[in-house]
Design a protein around this motif. Structure first.
Motif, PDB file in Angstrom:
ATOM      1  N   ARG A 209       0.824  -1.202   0.000  1.00 41.07           N
ATOM      2  CA  ARG A 209       0.000   0.000   0.000  1.00 41.07           C
ATOM      3  C   ARG A 209       0.863   1.259   0.000  1.00 41.07           C
ATOM      4  O   ARG A 209       0.547   2.238  -0.661  1.00 41.07           O
ATOM      5  CB  ARG A 209      -0.920  -0.035   1.219  1.00 41.07           C
ATOM      6  N   THR A 210       1.964   1.244   0.754  1.00 42.43           N
ATOM      7  CA  THR A 210       2.877   2.396   0.786  1.00 42.43           C
ATOM      8  C   THR A 210       3.447   2.649  -0.598  1.00 42.43           C
ATOM      9  O   THR A 210       3.446   3.779  -1.094  1.00 42.43           O
ATOM     10  CB  THR A 210       4.017   2.160   1.795  1.00 42.43           C
ATOM     11  N   LYS A 211       3.950   1.598  -1.231  1.00 42.80           N
ATOM     12  CA  LYS A 211       4.519   1.737  -2.572  1.00 42.80           C
ATOM     13  C   LYS A 211       3.471   2.215  -3.568  1.00 42.80           C
ATOM     14  O   LYS A 211       3.725   3.132  -4.348  1.00 42.80           O
ATOM     15  CB  LYS A 211       5.098   0.405  -3.049  1.00 42.80           C
ATOM     16  N   GLU A 212       2.302   1.582  -3.555  1.00 46.69           N
ATOM     17  CA  GLU A 212       1.246   1.937  -4.512  1.00 46.69           C
ATOM     18  C   GLU A 212       0.771   3.369  -4.312  1.00 46.69           C
ATOM     19  O   GLU A 212       0.490   4.072  -5.282  1.00 46.69           O
ATOM     20  CB  GLU A 212       0.074   0.958  -4.420  1.00 46.69           C
ATOM     21  N   ALA A 213       0.704   3.826  -3.071  1.00 46.15           N
ATOM     22  CA  ALA A 213       0.296   5.209  -2.801  1.00 46.15           C
ATOM     23  C   ALA A 213       1.321   6.183  -3.361  1.00 46.15           C
ATOM     24  O   ALA A 213       0.960   7.223  -3.930  1.00 46.15           O
ATOM     25  CB  ALA A 213       0.105   5.429  -1.306  1.00 46.15           C
ATOM     26  N   CYS A 214       2.606   5.858  -3.215  1.00 48.77           N
ATOM     27  CA  CYS A 214       3.663   6.713  -3.762  1.00 48.77           C
ATOM     28  C   CYS A 214       3.619   6.739  -5.282  1.00 48.77           C
ATOM     29  O   CYS A 214       3.790   7.797  -5.903  1.00 48.77           O
ATOM     30  CB  CYS A 214       5.038   6.239  -3.279  1.00 48.77           C
ATOM     31  N   ILE A 215       3.364   5.608  -5.888  1.00 46.08           N
ATOM     32  CA  ILE A 215       3.258   5.538  -7.347  1.00 46.08           C
ATOM     33  C   ILE A 215       2.041   6.321  -7.814  1.00 46.08           C
ATOM     34  O   ILE A 215       2.122   7.123  -8.748  1.00 46.08           O
ATOM     35  CB  ILE A 215       3.202   4.063  -7.813  1.00 46.08           C
ATOM     36  N   SER A 216       0.909   6.147  -7.152  1.00 45.77           N
ATOM     37  CA  SER A 216      -0.322   6.868  -7.524  1.00 45.77           C
ATOM     38  C   SER A 216      -0.168   8.374  -7.389  1.00 45.77           C
ATOM     39  O   SER A 216      -0.730   9.135  -8.174  1.00 45.77           O
ATOM     40  CB  SER A 216      -1.494   6.404  -6.654  1.00 45.77           C
ATOM     41  N   ALA A 217       0.594   8.812  -6.380  1.00 39.57           N
ATOM     42  CA  ALA A 217       0.798  10.239  -6.153  1.00 39.57           C
ATOM     43  C   ALA A 217       1.835  10.831  -7.112  1.00 39.57           C
ATOM     44  O   ALA A 217       1.992  12.044  -7.182  1.00 39.57           O
ATOM     45  CB  ALA A 217       1.230  10.482  -4.711  1.00 39.57           C
ATOM     46  N   GLY A 218       2.560   9.969  -7.821  1.00 43.00           N
ATOM     47  CA  GLY A 218       3.579  10.455  -8.747  1.00 43.00           C
ATOM     48  C   GLY A 218       4.943  10.641  -8.105  1.00 43.00           C
ATOM     49  O   GLY A 218       5.840  11.200  -8.716  1.00 43.00           O
ATOM     50  N   TRP A 219       5.117  10.161  -6.873  1.00 45.22           N
ATOM     51  CA  TRP A 219       6.395  10.297  -6.170  1.00 45.22           C
ATOM     52  C   TRP A 219       7.378   9.190  -6.539  1.00 45.22           C
ATOM     53  O   TRP A 219       8.567   9.298  -6.292  1.00 45.22           O
ATOM     54  CB  TRP A 219       6.185  10.289  -4.665  1.00 45.22           C
TER      55      TRP A 219
END
Length: 71
Positions: free
Chosen positions: A38-48
């Motif tokens: 979830r941490t990784k996917e949230a960062c990817i979704s946010a563009g980070w």
């Protein structure tokens, strides 16, 4: 690397900052570092971060900026 509008308007959580700050000199992020998917996917979704392959992610310019903006 691209900058997402979402990345410009919010800051990463503590867990997200911790993972993003682990990027090496080439921008590669740790694959298995005790983070949740979830941490990784949230960062990817946010563009980070962006996914290079199923097992590889790199920090984006937006991710670096988010870390700098949090200091």
């Amino acid at each position: 690397m691209t900058t997402s509008p979402t990345a410009a308007t919010r800051l990463p959580s503590a867990a997200q900052r911790k993972w993003l700050s682990r990027a090496d000199d080439n921008g590669n992020l740790p694959t298995f570092w005790g983070t949740t998917g979830r941490t990784k996917e949230a960062c990817i979704s946010a563009g980070w971060a962006e996914r290079r392959s199923e097992a590889s992610c790199v920090i984006t310019d937006a991710g670096r900026a988010a870390l700098e903006n949090h200091k």
